[in-house]
Design a protein around this motif. Structure first.
Motif, short mmCIF file in Angstrom:
data_model
loop_
_atom_site.label_atom_id
_atom_site.label_comp_id
_atom_site.label_asym_id
_atom_site.label_seq_id
_atom_site.Cartn_x
_atom_site.Cartn_y
_atom_site.Cartn_z
N MET A 1 -7.31 -3.98 4.41
CA MET A 1 -8.02 -3.93 3.03
C MET A 1 -8.78 -2.58 3.02
O MET A 1 -9.36 -2.24 3.93
N TYR A 3 -12.08 -0.22 1.49
CA TYR A 3 -13.32 -0.29 1.05
C TYR A 3 -13.92 0.69 -0.20
O TYR A 3 -13.30 1.84 0.05
N VAL A 8 -14.75 -4.69 -1.09
CA VAL A 8 -13.33 -4.78 -0.45
C VAL A 8 -12.35 -4.94 -1.66
O VAL A 8 -12.51 -5.50 -2.59
N LYS A 9 -11.22 -3.93 -1.42
CA LYS A 9 -10.15 -3.84 -2.18
C LYS A 9 -9.00 -4.71 -1.85
O LYS A 9 -8.59 -4.45 -0.47
N ARG A 10 -8.27 -5.32 -2.84
CA ARG A 10 -7.17 -5.82 -2.52
C ARG A 10 -6.00 -4.98 -2.09
O ARG A 10 -5.94 -3.86 -2.74
N PRO A 11 -5.03 -5.34 -1.31
CA PRO A 11 -3.75 -4.39 -1.03
C PRO A 11 -3.19 -3.89 -2.38
O PRO A 11 -2.66 -2.85 -2.57
N SER A 12 -3.06 -4.93 -3.16
CA SER A 12 -2.20 -4.81 -4.44
C SER A 12 -3.28 -3.52 -5.32
O SER A 12 -2.64 -2.81 -6.22
N ASP A 13 -4.47 -3.61 -5.32
CA ASP A 13 -5.30 -2.67 -6.26
C ASP A 13 -5.02 -1.42 -5.39
O ASP A 13 -5.02 -0.35 -6.09
N GLU A 15 -2.56 -0.27 -3.91
CA GLU A 15 -1.11 0.26 -4.13
C GLU A 15 -1.13 0.58 -5.76
O GLU A 15 -0.37 1.71 -6.03
N ASN A 16 -1.66 -0.04 -6.67
CA ASN A 16 -1.81 0.41 -8.11
C ASN A 16 -2.33 1.63 -8.18
O ASN A 16 -2.15 2.41 -8.91
#
Length: 197
Positions: A1, A3, A8-13, A15-16
């Motif tokens: 994850m 920061y 905390v940023k999600r892995p999908s965020d 990746e986007n």
């Protein structure tokens, strides 16, 4: 994850964000190539960048389309279902091969009267943008641009909005005054219908 500012940023965020950065970097490279070809055709780059043809909210699509024509594909937008149950559509960029890759050595641009002409000797393409920033090629709407209000239309829309607000306020105030006047003539007892005083 990851920061970001303590969030905390999600892995999908993450990746986007990487995909978006890559897309923007790639677009910048395409734009640089188009600008280089414009300069090679002795076009005043500053005049082009200050023109309505380039300096409008749809210039991303214009550059992508020109670059596509240079390299043998047609750029456009399509819509795909992301969630059929909730009927959510997403706009995606598409590229279809058109079978004509231009010879960059022979490509010529002409920029006059807010029209950009692209030619390689065998085909000639004329790009124009109207007052609503709709992009046309050889007189045909490419359907890759969004309708944008002109400054006069924005001003008129703001004026209409304020007039509507004022009209609504006047109606509300008039209704309130009438209601207060009617209330003076009636007395309401708990659980009974209003009686005239």
């Amino acid at each position: 994850m990851g920061y970001c500012n303590g969030i905390v940023k999600r892995p999908s965020d993450i990746e986007n964000e990487k995909k978006m950065k890559l897309k923007n970097d790639l677009h910048d490279l395409k734009e640089q190539l188009v600008f280089k070809l414009l300069e090679n055709s002795n076009i005043d780059l500053q005049a082009f960048m200050n023109s309505h043809l380039y300096n409008n909210p749809n210039n991303y699509s214009l550059i992508e389309h020109i670059y596509g024509k240079l390299y043998g594909y047609d750029f456009y937008y399509d819509y795909i279902w992301t969630d059929k149950k909730r009927r959510e559509l997403m706009r995606v960029e598409k590229k279809d091969q058109n079978g004509h890759i231009m010879d960059l050595e022979n490509v010529k641009f002409i920029f006059a009267n807010n029209t950009l002409t692209l030619s390689d000797g065998s085909i000639s393409l004329k790009y124009k943008v109207d007052k609503h920033c709709i992009i046309y090629m050889n007189g045909k709407n490419l359907n890759i641009s969004s309708w944008v209000l002109t400054e006069d239309e924005k001003k008129r829309a703001r004026e209409e909005f304020h007039e509507n607000l004022e009209s609504c306020r006047n109606r509300t105030e008039t209704a309130l005054i009438k209601s207060n006047e009617l209330a003076k003539n009636y007395h309401v007892k708990s659980g009974q219908k209003p009686e005239k005083k």
